[in-house]
Design an enzyme around this catalytic site. Structure first.
Site, PDB file in Angstrom:
ATOM      1  N   HIS A  81       0.844  -1.199   0.000  1.00  8.09           N
ATOM      2  CA  HIS A  81       0.000   0.000   0.000  1.00  8.09           C
ATOM      3  C   HIS A  81       0.878   1.248   0.000  1.00  8.09           C
ATOM      4  CE1 HIS A  81      -3.820   2.048   1.891  1.00  8.09           C
ATOM      5  NE2 HIS A  81      -3.227   2.811   0.983  1.00  8.09           N
ATOM      6  N   LEU A  84       3.159   6.371  -4.947  1.00  4.79           N
ATOM      7  CA  LEU A  84       4.421   6.889  -5.473  1.00  4.79           C
ATOM      8  C   LEU A  84       4.236   8.141  -6.313  1.00  4.79           C
ATOM      9  CD1 LEU A  84       6.381   3.608  -6.234  1.00  4.79           C
ATOM     10  CD2 LEU A  84       6.294   4.976  -4.140  1.00  4.79           C
ATOM     11  N   ARG A  85       2.998   8.598  -6.454  1.00  7.58           N
ATOM     12  CA  ARG A  85       2.694   9.938  -6.974  1.00  7.58           C
ATOM     13  C   ARG A  85       3.128  10.177  -8.414  1.00  7.58           C
ATOM     14  NH1 ARG A  85      -0.934  10.753  -3.101  1.00  7.58           N
ATOM     15  NH2 ARG A  85      -0.168  11.737  -1.182  1.00  7.58           N
ATOM     16  N   ASN A 115      -4.283   6.714  -7.506  1.00  4.13           N
ATOM     17  CA  ASN A 115      -4.743   8.110  -7.447  1.00  4.13           C
ATOM     18  C   ASN A 115      -3.598   9.071  -7.723  1.00  4.13           C
ATOM     19  OD1 ASN A 115      -3.759   7.162  -4.945  1.00  4.13           O
ATOM     20  ND2 ASN A 115      -4.739   8.816  -3.828  1.00  4.13           N
ATOM     21  N   LYS A 168      -8.863  -0.758  -6.844  1.00  2.00           N
ATOM     22  CA  LYS A 168      -8.961   0.050  -5.634  1.00  2.00           C
ATOM     23  C   LYS A 168     -10.204   0.922  -5.731  1.00  2.00           C
ATOM     24  CE  LYS A 168      -7.971   2.563  -1.950  1.00  2.00           C
ATOM     25  NZ  LYS A 168      -6.713   3.330  -1.810  1.00  2.00           N
ATOM     26  N   HIS A 254      -6.347  -0.114   5.686  1.00  2.00           N
ATOM     27  CA  HIS A 254      -6.110   0.734   6.860  1.00  2.00           C
ATOM     28  C   HIS A 254      -7.271   0.754   7.855  1.00  2.00           C
ATOM     29  CE1 HIS A 254      -8.163   3.418   4.118  1.00  2.00           C
ATOM     30  NE2 HIS A 254      -7.075   3.840   3.508  1.00  2.00           N
ATOM     31  N   ASP A 324       0.942   2.800   3.723  1.00  2.00           N
ATOM     32  CA  ASP A 324       0.146   3.873   3.115  1.00  2.00           C
ATOM     33  C   ASP A 324       1.018   5.105   2.878  1.00  2.00           C
ATOM     34  OD1 ASP A 324      -1.900   5.328   2.014  1.00  2.00           O
ATOM     35  OD2 ASP A 324      -3.121   5.437   3.833  1.00  2.00           O
ATOM     36  N   HIS A 328       3.514  14.342   0.881  1.00  2.00           N
ATOM     37  CA  HIS A 328       3.121  15.694   0.486  1.00  2.00           C
ATOM     38  C   HIS A 328       4.308  16.615   0.778  1.00  2.00           C
ATOM     39  CE1 HIS A 328      -1.246  14.854   0.034  1.00  2.00           C
ATOM     40  NE2 HIS A 328      -1.032  13.983   0.996  1.00  2.00           N
ATOM     41  N   GLY A 343      -1.910  12.593   4.604  1.00  2.00           N
ATOM     42  CA  GLY A 343      -1.066  11.466   4.202  1.00  2.00           C
ATOM     43  C   GLY A 343       0.328  11.618   4.766  1.00  2.00           C
TER      44      GLY A 343
END
Length: 459
Positions: A81, A84-85, A115, A168, A254, A324, A328, A343
């Protein structure tokens, strides 16, 4: 480091197995292997990227040998989970930096969430990502595909694409079109395909109804009050009703409340459970100490829920533990609540912190291997990973349980540059990561070039 040298002979193995002249690409000698059937001091030999032998290999020849005396050899650990953006903001994280962080933290594989910007929701974007990781990923990697109300008809095909760990669903708390919050569309998703679906379970209707009660500039700990126990528990109850109705297996990500963990024991026919490292390690005092660097979804809660999470680890309710990892920028995390990003980072610190929990007696190394290797392999249907056994990938996380070290932010390689665990002392530390028979990290040094490969899954 204790017992570390290249090309040293091992002492007698505790396994009294016959020896024969064999040849391997790599032999790890004399470590304590965390095997599916228990822990034994033995050698393990790898040939052509896969485990070829376990036992007394003193007479074997190897192109490369490592003396692991005094060390524990786990199957290559998996963080199932992570965010990696990429595509997204390279100033926060990329495939290359995130997977390098994984290696340094002792992880052999990660499963990346959808996402991103744009989200991974169709074949074209999935194809792009599979191509993009080539020559960039330092560890092996699997991919989630996101469900939207617009792509439901294609989910049955998407979940069977190569290297997809699963679908997901954000049933609450998402951005863009990655939100499926109503029962009608959630049921449609569940009837579109057959593999296990992973869920972010918070009730979006309750979140939105309560949102006007909370204004900018309130204390960060209000995050846990807004996203309260009932918000998570209601979302999970709704999902379980639909899972039973449709027969579609679910993986609730989670899980953060004592109420959910107790409730889900009655749904093992249709549900598996993930708990995060954060919910095993932090309590709500973190809001006063860390401010925005403690804000995540679902939120960090009080001691009662942390205790329930550990009880669920002990009784087998929990199937997987993940980080998770959701980085940011510092600028975003330091904004007044609730305007900053939700996050926390975790990909590089999850293994040291879980090893520290082992040292503290909260779980065994065997249970750790179950939660972060065999568990993800079982839940997601991983092919060739998940245990130390002949024929499986030569993935190893080698740890020194006597080493004590403090987590420092100058060790973090994610571009965001921070960790909520800075300053925490850990007893137990990953000292080597081996991926498919190749030593990829040793003693804080990442070796070679990015040779991570997409993980394979059963359809």
């Amino acid at each position: 480091m204790t017992g570390w040298s290249i090309g040293s002979p091992t002492g007698p193995s505790q396994r009294n197995l016959p020896t024969m002249a064999q040849s391997f690409d790599l032999v790890l000698r004399g470590g304590t292997l965390v095997l599916p059937w228990g822990m034994e001091r033995a050698d393990v030999g790898v040939r052509a990227g896969r485990i070829a032998a376990i036992g007394d290999l003193r007479t074997a020849h190897a192109a490369e040998e490592v003396d692991c005396t005094g060390l524990h050899v786990l199957p290559g650990l998996i963080d199932s989970h992570v965010h990696l953006r990429e595509p997204g903001d390279p100033k926060v994280e990329t495939i290359e930096t995130g997977t390098k962080a994984a290696l340094l933290g002792g992880l052999a594989a990660v499963f990346d969430m959808p996402n991103t910007s744009p989200s991974i929701t169709d074949t074209a974007r999935l194809d792009w990502k599979r191509e993009h990781v080539k020559g960039r990923a330092w560890c092996d990697i699997g991919f989630y595909v996101g469900a939207t109300k617009a792509n439901i008809a294609g989910l049955a095909e998407l979940e069977l694409q190569p290297n997809v760990c699963g679908i997901k669903v954000f049933a609450g708390s998402s951005t863009g079109d990655l939100m499926v919050e109503d029962d009608e569309n959630l049921e449609r998703v569940m009837r579109a395909g057959r593999r296990r679906i992973s869920y972010h379970s918070e009730d979006e209707y309750r979140l939105q109804a309560r949102k006007p009660n909370y204004t900018t500039g309130m204390p960060y700990r209000m995050h846990a009050e807004w996203r309260d126990v009932e918000t998570a528990f209601l979302g999970t109850r709704r999902l379980m009703a639909l899972a039973r109705k449709t027969g579609r297996p679910a993986h609730i990500l989670h899980v953060s409340t004592a109420e959910e963990l107790e409730y889900l024991k009655d749904y093992r026919d249709v549900c598996t459970v993930e708990v995060l490292l954060n919910h095993l390690t932090q309590t709500d005092e973190a809001y006063d100490r860390l401010g925005g660097y403690a804000v995540m979804n679902p939120p960090i809660r009080d001691q009662r829920h942390l205790d329930a999470a550990w009880a669920a680890v002990a009784d087998g309710t929990v199937d997987t533990v993940g980080s998770d990892h959701a980085p940011h920028s510092r600028e975003s995390k330091e904004k007044p609540w609730p305007t900053g990003g939700s996050g926390l980072t975790g990909i590089q610190t999850i293994v040291p912190l879980m090893l520290d929990h082992v040292s503290a007696g909260r779980l065994s190394l065997s249970r750790l291997a179950d939660l972060m290797c065999a568990g993800p392999a079982r839940v997601y249907g991983v092919v060739g990973k998940g245990r130390l056994a002949a024929g499986y990938d030569g993935d190893f996380t080698v740890v020194d349980m006597k080493r004590s070290r403090t987590i420092e932010e100058n060790w973090i390689v994610s571009p965001c540059g921070w960790t909520p665990f800075a300053g925490q002392r850990c007893t137990g530390w990953p000292v080597m990561t081996v991926i498919r028979g190749r030593i990829a990290m040793r003693e804080d040094e990442v070796l070679g070039s990015p040779e991570g490969a997409p993980v394979r899954f059963r359809g």
